[in-house]
Design a protein around this motif. Sequence first.
Motif, PDB file in Angstrom:
ATOM      1  N   ASP A 170      14.155  10.672  -3.461  1.00  0.00           N
ATOM      2  CA  ASP A 170      14.438  11.889  -4.184  1.00  0.00           C
ATOM      3  C   ASP A 170      14.509  11.866  -5.703  1.00  0.00           C
ATOM      4  OD1 ASP A 170      15.556  13.157  -1.967  1.00  0.00           O
ATOM      5  OD2 ASP A 170      17.625  12.230  -2.205  1.00  0.00           O
ATOM      6  N   ASP A 173       8.218  11.069  -7.879  1.00  0.00           N
ATOM      7  CA  ASP A 173       7.049  11.653  -7.539  1.00  0.00           C
ATOM      8  C   ASP A 173       6.050  11.274  -6.708  1.00  0.00           C
ATOM      9  OD1 ASP A 173       7.962  14.141  -9.370  1.00  0.00           O
ATOM     10  OD2 ASP A 173       7.610  12.574 -10.951  1.00  0.00           O
ATOM     11  N   TYR A 174       5.717   9.955  -6.810  1.00  0.00           N
ATOM     12  CA  TYR A 174       4.989   9.341  -5.791  1.00  0.00           C
ATOM     13  C   TYR A 174       5.255   8.177  -5.404  1.00  0.00           C
ATOM     14  CZ  TYR A 174       2.616   6.940  -9.837  1.00  0.00           C
ATOM     15  OH  TYR A 174       2.156   6.220 -10.795  1.00  0.00           O
ATOM     16  N   ASN A 207       7.372   9.839   5.893  1.00  0.00           N
ATOM     17  CA  ASN A 207       7.033  10.893   4.749  1.00  0.00           C
ATOM     18  C   ASN A 207       7.009  12.206   5.486  1.00  0.00           C
ATOM     19  OD1 ASN A 207       6.822  11.507   2.171  1.00  0.00           O
ATOM     20  ND2 ASN A 207       4.476  11.160   2.548  1.00  0.00           N
ATOM     21  N   GLU A 208       6.473  12.260   6.428  1.00  0.00           N
ATOM     22  CA  GLU A 208       6.211  13.592   7.156  1.00  0.00           C
ATOM     23  C   GLU A 208       7.330  14.273   7.734  1.00  0.00           C
ATOM     24  OE1 GLU A 208       3.416  12.445  10.221  1.00  0.00           O
ATOM     25  OE2 GLU A 208       1.591  12.201   8.514  1.00  0.00           O
ATOM     26  N   LYS A 210      10.016  14.565   6.062  1.00  0.00           N
ATOM     27  CA  LYS A 210      10.626  14.997   4.678  1.00  0.00           C
ATOM     28  C   LYS A 210      10.113  16.654   4.651  1.00  0.00           C
ATOM     29  CE  LYS A 210      12.280  10.962   3.571  1.00  0.00           C
ATOM     30  NZ  LYS A 210      14.004  10.773   3.505  1.00  0.00           N
ATOM     31  N   GLU A 211      11.150  17.314   3.912  1.00  0.00           N
ATOM     32  CA  GLU A 211      10.904  18.551   3.749  1.00  0.00           C
ATOM     33  C   GLU A 211       9.613  18.735   2.641  1.00  0.00           C
ATOM     34  OE1 GLU A 211      13.065  22.648   1.871  1.00  0.00           O
ATOM     35  OE2 GLU A 211      14.171  20.899   2.535  1.00  0.00           O
ATOM     36  N   SER A 212       9.576  17.835   1.714  1.00  0.00           N
ATOM     37  CA  SER A 212       8.494  17.990   0.799  1.00  0.00           C
ATOM     38  C   SER A 212       8.105  16.450   0.801  1.00  0.00           C
ATOM     39  CB  SER A 212       9.089  18.509  -0.655  1.00  0.00           C
ATOM     40  OG  SER A 212       9.522  19.795  -0.425  1.00  0.00           O
ATOM     41  N   PRO A 213       6.961  16.339   1.571  1.00  0.00           N
ATOM     42  CA  PRO A 213       6.325  14.701   1.546  1.00  0.00           C
ATOM     43  C   PRO A 213       6.005  14.265   0.216  1.00  0.00           C
ATOM     44  CG  PRO A 213       5.758  15.815   3.368  1.00  0.00           C
ATOM     45  CD  PRO A 213       6.393  16.942   2.447  1.00  0.00           C
ATOM     46  N   LYS A 214       6.168  13.087  -0.238  1.00  0.00           N
ATOM     47  CA  LYS A 214       5.433  12.636  -1.532  1.00  0.00           C
ATOM     48  C   LYS A 214       4.219  11.857  -1.320  1.00  0.00           C
ATOM     49  CE  LYS A 214       9.265  13.980  -3.796  1.00  0.00           C
ATOM     50  NZ  LYS A 214      10.452  13.049  -4.166  1.00  0.00           N
TER      51      LYS A 214
END
Length: 343
Positions: A170, A173-174, A207-208, A210-214
């Motif tokens: 959370d 960013d990466y 990662n996939e 998650k709602e917004s993958p990083k």
Amino acid sequence: MYKIVKPLFFSLNPEAAHHTVTGGLQRFTKIWGAKSLLKNLYTVEDKRLEREVFGLKFKNPVGLAAGFDKNAAYIEEMAGLGFGFIEIGTVTPRPQPGNDKPRMFRLVADEALINRMGFNNQGADVAAGRLKRLKNKNGLIIGGNIGKNKVTPNEEAVNDYIYCFNALFDYVDYFVVNVSSPNTPGLRDLQEKAPLTHLLNTLQKLNEQKESPKPILLKIAPDLTDSQLDDIVDIVRDTHIAGVIATNTTISREGLQSEDALVQEAGGVSGKPLTKRSTEVVRYLATKSNGAFPIIGVGGIHSAADAIEKLEAGAALVQVYTGFIYEGPALVSDICKGLLKNK
């Protein structure tokens, strides 16, 4: 200014100097007007420096490599020195002290460092807590470099990376998966194709969900053979990770000019001796993959010319660490100005 104080810093043990400088910077920025002064001195703002890479917008392409701010303790202070992005870590699930001191050595004749820090850090939860309390990122991109604890056997390493991924998700960013440090016993064995593919696939599946993958990147060693680099290209393609950071420190001692007692210290070499090889790795990956994925070039960047060379070899972004120590805080602005002149 840095040339005046550099001899003082270099008279200290390298690790002590690091804490002196970062602690001093932290105290200085608490003075009224200090942040504005640093920004005016070291930040170059120009739309032409902006980069969009793996879906993220960077204010400029010059980042601070992992290892400098292991515990996310100096984000705002380092941001004030003009960096376009900052990578924290390497972070492990549990706190660990790292290897015995002394564990960092200056090779002044080579403008290099040897370090065998051993992932000394306060743990993923502490880093996450600091990032959560971060007041204002001001568009700064933050990366999370993750690794395994020394006591974790390789067959269980994936669990350590999962823990760090979840703890930091959370707040960064990466992500960067670090399997290339020479200072944790057996870690580089995870660069082999089968275990590395398993590790990256596992993180990608998380990662996939998650709602917004990083974006997930892989940091590799400069000591890989061409055949191993071919495997890296295949792994990136097969696991669909976002890109590669090339490179970590080297175990090679070829061509070093410093005294033998220092050169023979165990650990990874960074700085100017790495310039050529890291650029070769960047160029090889970019050529072999036909530019299929972004590369962050790091290793031996001590000038704008060094950074431009990495970018022309195929890097989308660059990072500095050892060059920053030898050249001082003006290095970031010098690179940015050099890039603008090179347009």
